[in-house]
Design an enzyme around this catalytic site. Sequence first.
Site, PDB file in Angstrom:
ATOM      1  CG  HIS A  88      -0.668   1.113  -3.510  1.00 31.90           C
ATOM      2  ND1 HIS A  88      -1.908   0.759  -3.034  1.00 31.90           N
ATOM      3  CD2 HIS A  88      -0.228   0.040  -4.224  1.00 31.90           C
ATOM      4  CE1 HIS A  88      -2.206  -0.468  -3.437  1.00 31.90           C
ATOM      5  NE2 HIS A  88      -1.202  -0.917  -4.161  1.00 31.90           N
ATOM      6  CG  ASP A 139      -2.296   0.613   0.868  1.00 31.64           C
ATOM      7  OD1 ASP A 139      -2.304   1.807   0.516  1.00 31.64           O
ATOM      8  OD2 ASP A 139      -3.329  -0.069   0.951  1.00 31.64           O
TER       9      ASP A 139
END
Length: 422
Positions: free
Chosen positions: A308, A285
């Site tokens: 991310h 993430d």
Amino acid sequence: MDLIRVFFTLWITVILLNHDFGNVEGRYHHHTKQKKVPTAPNAPAHSSTEPENPSASPPSSSPTVPSDPYTNDNQTSSSDSVFDVRSFGAVGDGFADDTPAFGAAWKAACAVDSGIVLAPESYSFKITSTIFSGPCKPGLVFQVDGTLMAPDGPNSWPEKDSRNQWLVFYRLDQMTLNGTGTIEGNGDKWWDLPCKPHRGPNGKTLSGPCGSPAMIRFFMSSNLKVSGLKIQNSPQFHMIFNGCQGVLIDKLSISSPKLSPNTDGIHVGDTKDVGIYNTKISNGDDCISIGPGSSNVDIAGLTCGPSHGISIGSLGVHNSQACVSNLTVRDSIIRESDNGLRIKTWQGGMGSVTSLRFENIQMENVGNCIIIDQYYCLSKECLNQTSAVHVNDVSYTNIKGTYDVRTLLFTLPAVTLWPAQT
């Protein structure tokens, strides 16, 4: 007295269980396979060349960050202030429950100036969900030179323990978490729960309990330092700072697999005066996520990815007010990531995002290098609304590198990006 302690412990636990993680909305992505420190020196002059090996020092204009109570790496510390957890009954074989020993060592170190809780090298200590609470005497150090391990998955997690968090540091001032060791979250069995993204048929999640613990959480604390450690495989977020002021993070390694869901590296929410330097993060993430109520954040020398990217937000969910201000990301690398530099706000929110600076960032095969998304939504059911979080005074300088060929080319001043070669 024992009855009073029981009520006090229950009171703290209720506060932590009911405290919001700073308006953090769970993100279900569909994953496709694939003691005083001298005054900080001035930052190096910004170079126009790519930061191949980023390394940074806090600049003279950086946020106020806490001082290091151990400038000599504890070499001159009295043995009377070192509380080895083995002296309190810890076994360190990776199987025995060493939680009571850590609690006793913490209590002893908390009561003296510059106390040190020591988890020595060559040992693996398993502990269950624990709140290390203050107030304590100043200069407290939690030093992990061995391995600190969470229980091995949901089935090993004690039913009486919170599933929201594993290690909590609460109401502390001038506290340091450091060492040369590893903090291991044993998150893989949590990621495999059928309610997690990409684990159900055709990538769809299934119903069922889905709560997973954040690994390390600092709550209502000030003048904190975290350095030197290897932190890995969290069931959910690796590190969270809520309601804190004065945080210095330096030379950390944070990692989990690329497909591990919701494993943000560092989340900052309702926290002020933060410095994050010379740290490597790779996960499933955001490397770093900045939540509402955060200000005066300086990030430099970061190596991010696969991940991310770096996210401000999401902000304004459920028509809430959210403000983020005075953030700088500089002299860093983002590689092999879905996103690079992202600002995401919900329609219907209120507040502002202002005074953000992104400088001297190298992108390497990044999907969406720069995003300002004021229509952030986790489904297709979000309706248009008239109010929004105001985004203002955001600058990008010397952003270079390559983007994923599946994304579109765009042009901004001081931004040079080319398709990655396949």
